[in-house]
Each structure stands twice: as C-alpha cells, then as structure tokens.
Write an enzyme that holds these catalytic residues in place. Structure first.
Site, PDB file in Angstrom:
ATOM      1  N   GLY A 195       0.944   2.898  -4.243  1.00 11.76           N
ATOM      2  CA  GLY A 195      -0.126   3.783  -3.770  1.00 11.76           C
ATOM      3  C   GLY A 195       0.379   4.408  -2.490  1.00 11.76           C
ATOM      4  O   GLY A 195       0.525   3.715  -1.491  1.00 11.76           O
ATOM      5  N   HIS A 196       0.728   5.685  -2.529  1.00 14.74           N
ATOM      6  CA  HIS A 196       1.305   6.354  -1.364  1.00 14.74           C
ATOM      7  C   HIS A 196       0.285   7.342  -0.811  1.00 14.74           C
ATOM      8  O   HIS A 196      -0.111   8.284  -1.496  1.00 14.74           O
ATOM      9  CB  HIS A 196       2.609   7.059  -1.747  1.00 14.74           C
ATOM     10  CG  HIS A 196       3.704   6.105  -2.130  1.00 14.74           C
ATOM     11  ND1 HIS A 196       4.972   6.496  -2.455  1.00 14.74           N
ATOM     12  CD2 HIS A 196       3.702   4.738  -2.209  1.00 14.74           C
ATOM     13  CE1 HIS A 196       5.707   5.420  -2.730  1.00 14.74           C
ATOM     14  NE2 HIS A 196       4.954   4.347  -2.597  1.00 14.74           N
ATOM     15  N   ASP A 240       3.731  -0.585   1.438  1.00 17.50           N
ATOM     16  CA  ASP A 240       2.661   0.023   2.238  1.00 17.50           C
ATOM     17  C   ASP A 240       3.069   0.296   3.679  1.00 17.50           C
ATOM     18  O   ASP A 240       2.235   0.265   4.587  1.00 17.50           O
ATOM     19  CB  ASP A 240       1.394  -0.861   2.216  1.00 17.50           C
ATOM     20  CG  ASP A 240       0.907  -1.110   0.810  1.00 17.50           C
ATOM     21  OD1 ASP A 240       1.108  -0.233  -0.047  1.00 17.50           O
ATOM     22  OD2 ASP A 240       0.331  -2.190   0.556  1.00 17.50           O
ATOM     23  N   LYS A 255       3.279   9.017   3.688  1.00 17.94           N
ATOM     24  CA  LYS A 255       3.038   9.882   4.848  1.00 17.94           C
ATOM     25  C   LYS A 255       4.351  10.458   5.367  1.00 17.94           C
ATOM     26  O   LYS A 255       4.465  11.653   5.630  1.00 17.94           O
ATOM     27  CB  LYS A 255       2.353   9.086   5.971  1.00 17.94           C
ATOM     28  CG  LYS A 255       2.256   9.943   7.215  1.00 17.94           C
ATOM     29  CD  LYS A 255       2.023   9.271   8.528  1.00 17.94           C
ATOM     30  CE  LYS A 255       2.538  10.213   9.607  1.00 17.94           C
ATOM     31  NZ  LYS A 255       1.968  10.018  10.922  1.00 17.94           N
ATOM     32  N   GLN A 257       7.192   0.323  -3.217  1.00 20.24           N
ATOM     33  CA  GLN A 257       7.176  -1.085  -2.793  1.00 20.24           C
ATOM     34  C   GLN A 257       8.053  -1.242  -1.530  1.00 20.24           C
ATOM     35  O   GLN A 257       8.195  -0.299  -0.774  1.00 20.24           O
ATOM     36  CB  GLN A 257       7.642  -2.023  -3.912  1.00 20.24           C
ATOM     37  CG  GLN A 257       6.665  -2.140  -5.076  1.00 20.24           C
ATOM     38  CD  GLN A 257       6.711  -0.987  -6.053  1.00 20.24           C
ATOM     39  OE1 GLN A 257       7.741  -0.676  -6.595  1.00 20.24           O
ATOM     40  NE2 GLN A 257       5.586  -0.360  -6.291  1.00 20.24           N
ATOM     41  N   LYS A 267       5.299   5.051   3.506  1.00 19.01           N
ATOM     42  CA  LYS A 267       6.333   5.887   2.891  1.00 19.01           C
ATOM     43  C   LYS A 267       5.797   7.266   2.522  1.00 19.01           C
ATOM     44  O   LYS A 267       6.420   8.290   2.786  1.00 19.01           O
ATOM     45  CB  LYS A 267       6.888   5.196   1.624  1.00 19.01           C
ATOM     46  CG  LYS A 267       7.558   3.859   1.911  1.00 19.01           C
ATOM     47  CD  LYS A 267       7.989   3.152   0.648  1.00 19.01           C
ATOM     48  CE  LYS A 267       6.863   2.596  -0.191  1.00 19.01           C
ATOM     49  NZ  LYS A 267       6.080   1.517   0.407  1.00 19.01           N
TER      50      LYS A 267
END
Ligand code: GDP
Ligand code: IMO
Ligand code: MG
Length: 427
Positions: A40-41, A13, A18, A223, A16
């Site tokens: 979750g990107h 988190d 963005k 991750q 990455k």
C-alpha cells in the site's frame, strides 16, 4: 543510462510511495519489480491522498511511463479498482501504464489458500495481508502459475480451471469453506476482460530499450528488506525478494546496470503482522509514536507495531542492497520526545552482538540503546535543510556516521511538498 532503485530498508511502509512520487520528475519510467497488492503506497498532494497497491507511484506525474514488471503478482480485481480510482484524475491509462506479460496472476483460490494456511497456523500465523501473495509465488516457483500473457491465449479458461481444481483439492485438505468462490470468480473474470484492454508488453525488452535510448528508469520496491524471503526474519516474511537483487530478476535488468540505490527508512521502526521486532515499544512511548505517525496499515488498516530505530538491522539492509543514498522519512513524527533512543547492539544469549542472528525467537534479542536529545519543533512547514533544528541535524549526523552512507532527503510530512532535500549532500 542505468537504472536507479528505490526500496524500503525496514519492514515496509517507510514512505516509498511518497518519495517515488517526489523523485518521478527526474525519471522517464517508474517500474515496480516485486510484490503485489500486499503493498500500500500512499501519495499525498493538492490535499488528496492516493493509495496504490499494484500501480507504480509515478502514475500521477505527466510524461512518465509506469511499468508493472514480471516479478510482480497481480490481482486483476484490485488492479481494476486502482484503475477506476484514477479516472477522476484524468490519467490516460493506456498512454502511461504497461504491464508485463510475465507477471503472475493472483487467482481467487490463491486468496482462499492464503486464508486457509493462516488459519491452520493458528497463533503461529505470519500475519499475511491475505491478498494471496504466498500461494501465488508458490505456484510461480512450483511452475503451475498463470501469467498475464496467458489471458491472450484461446485456452485461458481451461488453464484457469485446471489450476483452480488443484487449489480446490488443497482447500479440501484444509477443510476450508469455499462458498464465496462463485462470487469471487465472477468478479475476477470480469476484471480479466478489462485487463485484456491494457497495454501488455515484454517488459524486460522495454526496460532495456529505454536504457539504451538514454531514458532514466527508477525501479520501485515494495515491502522492505527485513521482509525479504531470503534475508528477512523467516518465516515471518513475504514471498518475494524485496532487496535490490529483486529489481534484476523482477525487471530483467543486469546487475551491472544498477546505478544509485536509494534506501528509505523511517526515523523510527514499524512492523505489521507477526515476527521478531527487537526494538518494539509495547508501552505508552510506542502508543505515542503510533498516534503521531498515524501508524495504521494502508492495505489492511491494522495498527502497526512501533519502536525505536534499529541500527544493526539497518546496517544489514544497507549491506544487502548496496545502498548509495539514504532517505529518512517521518522525522516530524518524533517531535516532542525529550530524548530519542537508537539501538546500537543487542544482548543475545549473554553476548553483546551487532548483527541479526539466525532463527531468533521473539523477545530473544534485547536491544542496547544510546540516547540522544530530541526536538520539539513542528517540522511540517519547513522548506529547506538550513531550517532543520540542531537536534535533528545531530540525529542525522549520528546516523550518517554510524551507517557510513549519506542521508540525502529528510521527509517532514506526508505531502509531496513536505520534503527537505539536503542539497549539500545531493540527491
Ligand atoms: P510505503 O508502503 O513505503 O509507500 O508507505 P505507506 O504509504 O504504507 O506508509 C507511509 C505513511 O506515512 C503514509 O500514510 C504516508 O502518507 C505517510 N508519510 C510518508 N512520509 C511521511 C513523513 O515524512 N511524515 C509523516 N508524518 N507521514 C509521512
Ligand atoms: P509496502 O509495500 C508492510 C507484511 C505482512 C505480513 C508479511 C507477509 O506497503 O511497504 P504477505 O501478505 O506478503 O504474505 O504478508 O509481510 N507485509 C507488509 N508490511 N508493508 C507492506 O508493503 C507489506 N507487505 C506485506 O503484514 O507480516
Ligand atoms: Mg505501505
């Protein structure tokens, strides 16, 4: 051309998604190499927030190919939902997305096994995202797994049933309730049908041909290095190699083809799930960071644990990855602190150390901090590096010196536009 790699240096988190979206115009191909829907990107632009789990973060830019590599594990149901969410934005999926035939499939029973294993661990649970990641990688290394390419085989259903039966036996040992399986399977089989319409490729050949043809490729990590299966705080880790070497095995890139390694870190630290977190702040300072940074998981919605920056951990991640350029995100979140603490060492069993020792228990590492003055300015509207407050520049300088690596981007907000490129350093 060689491949650049972008990956997280902490517990995930780091931002990455963005930053990959910001850098995509410089690349022809964006490729995910490991992990799966545990990721979750988040991408934000034109007032809309998008969260991707399996699809590479280059998907919203024109003229870019996106590849889901062999090292990724795919839940067809989640992938279908992500694809459906792209429809309103006019993304022509089959023109811009390719999926490796060698990527492994997450079965509904993998998800149940994940839940059963966590339940059995009780208070020692990993804090898994319950997406079936661990059991799927176990079947991959145990040589039982089903791969994307198998969906093209005439006997796919039989192979599926064979693996399902194995899983049901294990679930029986766990005494785990499987009554939802019928509904999950129905949804899964229908998603598999949709998957048959995607462009399936042998991605190692594709990526290497791209390199040969002079195309620029960016490998997108999921991750973070401290969740790596080998080097993270085992067993509180994920089940793949999240470090740079994972890009080689997860895409079929030879090690000597790796060029720049972009390492992303937050200006502080967060972690979701269980496991040691030396600089965790279980007080109002941690609460303040969580509130200011909206630190709630993009995949599970769980509150993220927050703490100060941890230099020994960051140095370890830089070493493992061969990071050539650093990117610092969420600098805006630290506005409003009189001083900012940076962990330089740990006290451990009566000794002062600057590395992560083997088998550390939660709370065993006592961080030793250095404090530097903070900043109060709102950074979210800044446009260029020369507008950054002096105190933030001091923080950046301090980190560059300590980490012996240049910080090339300072991110000052979630939107694509809230990105300060430090031209003097170069991206
Ligand atoms: P990833 O998994 O590394 O892609 O990161 P996530 O998307 O899970 O979490 C990062 C969160 O921080 C997302 O909500 C982003 O929109 C947000 N974000 C990224 N960069 C910045 C930043 O510089 N400032 C702020 N305030 N938010 C950011
Ligand atoms: P992105 O790509 C943050 C954490 C989980 C749990 C551990 C194992 O968005 O940075 P798993 O489901 O993989 O078996 O969970 O790893 N975890 C993440 N934490 N960001 C992620 O991905 C994560 N993916 C897994 O919270 O502690
Ligand atoms: Mg995330």
């Amino acid at each position: 051309m060689k491949v650049d790699v972008l990956l997280g240096l902490q517990w995930g988190d780091e931002g990455k998604g963005k930053i990959v979206d910001v850098l995509t115009p410089k690349y022809d191909v964006i490729a995910r190499f490991q992990g799966g829907p545990n990721a979750g990107h988040t991408l934000e632009f034109e007032g809309i927030k998008h969260v991707l789990h399996t699809i590479p973060s280059g998907i919203f830019r024109k003229n870019t190919q996106n590849v889901i590599g062999n090292g990724v594990v795919i839940d067809p149901v989640i992938l279908k939902k992500e694809l459906d969410a792209l429809i309103p934005f006019g993304v022509k999926v089959n023109e811009v997305l390719k999926v490796s035939r060698k990527a492994h499939l997450i079965l509904p029973t993998h998800k149940l096994l994940d839940a059963a294993s966590e339940k059995a661990k009780g208070k020692d649970k990993i804090g898994s995202t319950l997406k079936g990641i661990g059991p799927t990688y176990m079947d991959k290394t145990g040589r039982n797994g089903l791969r994307v390419g198998d969906i093209e085989a005439a006997d796919f259903k039989e192979r599926y049933n064979r693996l399902k039966e194995k899983h049901l036996q294990l679930l029986g040992n766990f005494n785990f309730d499987t009554h939802q399986l019928g509904a999950l399977e129905k949804e899964w089989m229908s998603a598999i049908k949709e998957m048959q319409n995607l462009v399936l490729i042998d991605s190692e050949h594709y990526i290497n041909a791209c390199m040969k043809n002079g195309q620029a490729v960016l490998a997108e990590g999921a991750q973070g290095s401290l969740l790596d299966i080998d080097f993270g705080s085992y067993p509180f880790v994920t089940s793949s190699n999240t470090i740079c070497a994972g890009a080689c095995t997860g895409l079929g890139i030879a090690p000597n083809r790796i060029n720049e390694v972009f390492g992303i870190f937050k200006a502080y630290c967060t972690r979701v799930g269980s496991g040691p977190f030396p600089t965790e702040l279980k007080d109002e300072v941690g609460e303040k960071i969580r509130a200011a940074g909206h630190e709630f998981g993009a995949t599970t919605g769980r509150p993220r644990r927050c703490g100060w920056l941890d230099l020994p951990a960051l140095k370890y991640a830089i070493m493992l990855n061969g990071v050539t350029k650093l990117i610092m995100t969420k600098s805006d979140v630290l506005s409003g602190f009189d001083s900012i603490d940076i962990c330089t060492h740990y006290n451990y069993r009566g000794e002062k150390i600057d590395y992560l020792p083997f088998g550390v228990e939660e709370g065993e590492l006592e961080p030793v901090y250095e404090s530097i003055p903070g900043w109060n300015e709102d950074l979210t509207g800044l446009q260029s590096a020369d507008e950054l407050p002096e105190t933030l520049n001091n923080y950046v300088d301090y980190l560059e010196k300590a980490l012996e690596t240049p910080i090339t981007i300072v991110s000052v907000g979630p939107d694509r536009s809230q990105t300060i490129i430090r031209e003097a350093v170069g991206v």
